[in-house]
Design a protein around this motif. Structure first.
Motif, PDB file in Angstrom:
ATOM      1  N   LEU A  17       0.820  -1.214   0.000  1.00 27.88           N
ATOM      2  CA  LEU A  17       0.000   0.000   0.000  1.00 27.88           C
ATOM      3  C   LEU A  17       0.855   1.265   0.000  1.00 27.88           C
ATOM      4  O   LEU A  17       0.480   2.279  -0.580  1.00 27.88           O
ATOM      5  CB  LEU A  17      -0.929   0.005   1.213  1.00 27.88           C
ATOM      6  N   LEU A  18       1.993   1.202   0.660  1.00 33.60           N
ATOM      7  CA  LEU A  18       2.872   2.373   0.753  1.00 33.60           C
ATOM      8  C   LEU A  18       3.886   2.453  -0.383  1.00 33.60           C
ATOM      9  O   LEU A  18       4.710   3.365  -0.399  1.00 33.60           O
ATOM     10  CB  LEU A  18       3.607   2.357   2.099  1.00 33.60           C
ATOM     11  N   TRP A  19       3.838   1.498  -1.325  1.00 37.38           N
ATOM     12  CA  TRP A  19       4.845   1.430  -2.379  1.00 37.38           C
ATOM     13  C   TRP A  19       5.000   2.714  -3.193  1.00 37.38           C
ATOM     14  O   TRP A  19       6.128   3.097  -3.528  1.00 37.38           O
ATOM     15  CB  TRP A  19       4.572   0.254  -3.307  1.00 37.38           C
ATOM     16  N   PRO A  20       3.929   3.429  -3.551  1.00 34.37           N
ATOM     17  CA  PRO A  20       4.136   4.668  -4.319  1.00 34.37           C
ATOM     18  C   PRO A  20       5.040   5.668  -3.598  1.00 34.37           C
ATOM     19  O   PRO A  20       5.809   6.382  -4.238  1.00 34.37           O
ATOM     20  CB  PRO A  20       2.726   5.223  -4.486  1.00 34.37           C
ATOM     21  N   TRP A  21       4.985   5.708  -2.293  1.00 36.78           N
ATOM     22  CA  TRP A  21       5.828   6.634  -1.532  1.00 36.78           C
ATOM     23  C   TRP A  21       7.185   6.016  -1.221  1.00 36.78           C
ATOM     24  O   TRP A  21       8.193   6.710  -1.199  1.00 36.78           O
ATOM     25  CB  TRP A  21       5.129   7.048  -0.239  1.00 36.78           C
ATOM     26  N   LEU A  22       7.220   4.721  -0.983  1.00 36.53           N
ATOM     27  CA  LEU A  22       8.486   4.055  -0.682  1.00 36.53           C
ATOM     28  C   LEU A  22       9.418   4.025  -1.884  1.00 36.53           C
ATOM     29  O   LEU A  22      10.636   4.064  -1.735  1.00 36.53           O
ATOM     30  CB  LEU A  22       8.229   2.616  -0.192  1.00 36.53           C
ATOM     31  N   SER A  23       8.857   3.978  -3.082  1.00 37.71           N
ATOM     32  CA  SER A  23       9.695   3.925  -4.281  1.00 37.71           C
ATOM     33  C   SER A  23      10.424   5.242  -4.533  1.00 37.71           C
ATOM     34  O   SER A  23      11.391   5.280  -5.291  1.00 37.71           O
ATOM     35  CB  SER A  23       8.859   3.548  -5.500  1.00 37.71           C
ATOM     36  N   LYS A  24       9.986   6.316  -3.896  1.00 34.55           N
ATOM     37  CA  LYS A  24      10.648   7.609  -4.066  1.00 34.55           C
ATOM     38  C   LYS A  24      11.852   7.777  -3.138  1.00 34.55           C
ATOM     39  O   LYS A  24      12.614   8.729  -3.287  1.00 34.55           O
ATOM     40  CB  LYS A  24       9.653   8.741  -3.824  1.00 34.55           C
ATOM     41  N   LEU A  25      12.026   6.853  -2.180  1.00 34.68           N
ATOM     42  CA  LEU A  25      13.192   6.889  -1.305  1.00 34.68           C
ATOM     43  C   LEU A  25      14.442   6.547  -2.107  1.00 34.68           C
ATOM     44  O   LEU A  25      14.371   5.818  -3.092  1.00 34.68           O
ATOM     45  CB  LEU A  25      13.024   5.902  -0.154  1.00 34.68           C
ATOM     46  N   PRO A  26      15.602   7.061  -1.700  1.00 37.51           N
ATOM     47  CA  PRO A  26      16.813   6.817  -2.485  1.00 37.51           C
ATOM     48  C   PRO A  26      17.405   5.422  -2.292  1.00 37.51           C
ATOM     49  O   PRO A  26      18.528   5.179  -2.702  1.00 37.51           O
ATOM     50  CB  PRO A  26      17.770   7.892  -1.968  1.00 37.51           C
ATOM     51  N   LEU A  27      16.677   4.483  -1.666  1.00 38.26           N
ATOM     52  CA  LEU A  27      17.202   3.132  -1.508  1.00 38.26           C
ATOM     53  C   LEU A  27      17.388   2.501  -2.882  1.00 38.26           C
ATOM     54  O   LEU A  27      16.541   2.602  -3.751  1.00 38.26           O
ATOM     55  CB  LEU A  27      16.255   2.277  -0.675  1.00 38.26           C
ATOM     56  N   GLY A  28      18.512   1.847  -3.070  1.00 39.87           N
ATOM     57  CA  GLY A  28      18.808   1.259  -4.363  1.00 39.87           C
ATOM     58  C   GLY A  28      19.679   2.146  -5.227  1.00 39.87           C
ATOM     59  O   GLY A  28      20.176   1.713  -6.259  1.00 39.87           O
ATOM     60  N   ARG A  29      19.881   3.361  -4.811  1.00 34.40           N
ATOM     61  CA  ARG A  29      20.738   4.284  -5.551  1.00 34.40           C
ATOM     62  C   ARG A  29      21.746   4.940  -4.604  1.00 34.40           C
ATOM     63  O   ARG A  29      22.103   6.091  -4.753  1.00 34.40           O
ATOM     64  CB  ARG A  29      19.875   5.352  -6.230  1.00 34.40           C
ATOM     65  N   LEU A  30      22.181   4.175  -3.623  1.00 30.18           N
ATOM     66  CA  LEU A  30      23.113   4.690  -2.631  1.00 30.18           C
ATOM     67  C   LEU A  30      24.551   4.544  -3.116  1.00 30.18           C
ATOM     68  O   LEU A  30      24.842   3.685  -3.950  1.00 30.18           O
ATOM     69  CB  LEU A  30      22.950   3.921  -1.316  1.00 30.18           C
ATOM     70  N   PRO A  31      25.465   5.374  -2.579  1.00 35.63           N
ATOM     71  CA  PRO A  31      26.883   5.169  -2.900  1.00 35.63           C
ATOM     72  C   PRO A  31      27.307   3.796  -2.390  1.00 35.63           C
ATOM     73  O   PRO A  31      26.977   3.397  -1.289  1.00 35.63           O
ATOM     74  CB  PRO A  31      27.592   6.278  -2.115  1.00 35.63           C
ATOM     75  N   GLY A  32      28.002   3.052  -3.191  1.00 32.92           N
ATOM     76  CA  GLY A  32      28.402   1.705  -2.825  1.00 32.92           C
ATOM     77  C   GLY A  32      27.587   0.641  -3.535  1.00 32.92           C
ATOM     78  O   GLY A  32      27.972  -0.521  -3.564  1.00 32.92           O
ATOM     79  N   ASP A  33      26.437   1.012  -4.100  1.00 31.63           N
ATOM     80  CA  ASP A  33      25.670   0.091  -4.927  1.00 31.63           C
ATOM     81  C   ASP A  33      26.390  -0.015  -6.270  1.00 31.63           C
ATOM     82  O   ASP A  33      26.803   0.989  -6.847  1.00 31.63           O
ATOM     83  CB  ASP A  33      24.243   0.587  -5.132  1.00 31.63           C
ATOM     84  N   ILE A  34      26.554  -1.228  -6.748  1.00 35.41           N
ATOM     85  CA  ILE A  34      27.352  -1.469  -7.948  1.00 35.41           C
ATOM     86  C   ILE A  34      26.439  -1.622  -9.158  1.00 35.41           C
ATOM     87  O   ILE A  34      25.499  -2.409  -9.132  1.00 35.41           O
ATOM     88  CB  ILE A  34      28.213  -2.733  -7.770  1.00 35.41           C
ATOM     89  N   VAL A  35      26.721  -0.839 -10.211  1.00 35.36           N
ATOM     90  CA  VAL A  35      25.978  -0.932 -11.466  1.00 35.36           C
ATOM     91  C   VAL A  35      26.995  -1.105 -12.592  1.00 35.36           C
ATOM     92  O   VAL A  35      27.892  -0.292 -12.757  1.00 35.36           O
ATOM     93  CB  VAL A  35      25.123   0.324 -11.728  1.00 35.36           C
ATOM     94  N   ILE A  36      26.848  -2.200 -13.334  1.00 38.89           N
ATOM     95  CA  ILE A  36      27.712  -2.459 -14.493  1.00 38.89           C
ATOM     96  C   ILE A  36      26.822  -2.435 -15.721  1.00 38.89           C
ATOM     97  O   ILE A  36      25.907  -3.241 -15.845  1.00 38.89           O
ATOM     98  CB  ILE A  36      28.422  -3.823 -14.357  1.00 38.89           C
ATOM     99  N   GLU A  37      27.081  -1.491 -16.602  1.00 39.84           N
ATOM    100  CA  GLU A  37      26.276  -1.355 -17.819  1.00 39.84           C
ATOM    101  C   GLU A  37      27.142  -1.648 -19.038  1.00 39.84           C
ATOM    102  O   GLU A  37      28.188  -1.055 -19.225  1.00 39.84           O
ATOM    103  CB  GLU A  37      25.688   0.047 -17.916  1.00 39.84           C
ATOM    104  N   ARG A  38      26.685  -2.598 -19.835  1.00 37.57           N
ATOM    105  CA  ARG A  38      27.336  -2.943 -21.100  1.00 37.57           C
ATOM    106  C   ARG A  38      26.327  -2.737 -22.225  1.00 37.57           C
ATOM    107  O   ARG A  38      25.207  -2.307 -21.980  1.00 37.57           O
ATOM    108  CB  ARG A  38      27.805  -4.409 -21.076  1.00 37.57           C
ATOM    109  N   GLU A  39      26.672  -3.092 -23.412  1.00 36.96           N
ATOM    110  CA  GLU A  39      25.789  -2.878 -24.560  1.00 36.96           C
ATOM    111  C   GLU A  39      24.437  -3.572 -24.373  1.00 36.96           C
ATOM    112  O   GLU A  39      23.401  -2.956 -24.498  1.00 36.96           O
ATOM    113  CB  GLU A  39      26.460  -3.388 -25.834  1.00 36.96           C
ATOM    114  N   ASN A  40      24.453  -4.864 -24.100  1.00 37.83           N
ATOM    115  CA  ASN A  40      23.218  -5.639 -24.001  1.00 37.83           C
ATOM    116  C   ASN A  40      22.976  -6.176 -22.596  1.00 37.83           C
ATOM    117  O   ASN A  40      22.156  -7.084 -22.424  1.00 37.83           O
ATOM    118  CB  ASN A  40      23.257  -6.822 -24.980  1.00 37.83           C
ATOM    119  N   LEU A  41      23.662  -5.647 -21.610  1.00 40.20           N
ATOM    120  CA  LEU A  41      23.586  -6.226 -20.276  1.00 40.20           C
ATOM    121  C   LEU A  41      23.717  -5.131 -19.225  1.00 40.20           C
ATOM    122  O   LEU A  41      24.563  -4.246 -19.335  1.00 40.20           O
ATOM    123  CB  LEU A  41      24.715  -7.250 -20.091  1.00 40.20           C
ATOM    124  N   THR A  42      22.879  -5.195 -18.216  1.00 37.67           N
ATOM    125  CA  THR A  42      23.011  -4.328 -17.055  1.00 37.67           C
ATOM    126  C   THR A  42      22.973  -5.213 -15.817  1.00 37.67           C
ATOM    127  O   THR A  42      22.023  -5.969 -15.621  1.00 37.67           O
ATOM    128  CB  THR A  42      21.872  -3.303 -16.993  1.00 37.67           C
TER     129      THR A  42
END
Length: 66
Positions: A17-42
């Motif tokens: 029920l709270l997901w619309p507001w919880l999704s706006k929190l910066p969780l998942g985009r914190l410093p230390g989260d690793i993102v590897i982006e390639r041509e066809n792969l993330t």
């Protein structure tokens, strides 16, 4: 056991029920989260987010057991 399942179910429903507001929190985009982006792969590894959620969950469980 049944009481625990009811509480877990209620918490999941509350999070849904709270997901619309919880999704706006910066969780998942914190410093230390690793993102590897390639041509066809993330590849996304939310390392810092997992540690933060684990610490908060452990703290809450510790407080409720006191």
């Amino acid at each position: 056991m049944s009481r625990t399942l009811i509480v877990v179910g209620l918490l999941i429903a509350l999070a849904g029920l709270l997901w619309p507001w919880l999704s706006k929190l910066p969780l998942g985009r914190l410093p230390g989260d690793i993102v590897i982006e390639r041509e066809n792969l993330t590849v996304y590894i939310p390392l810092t987010t997992m540690i933060l959620v684990s610490v908060l969950g452990s703290l809450l469980l510790w407080l409720f057991r006191r």
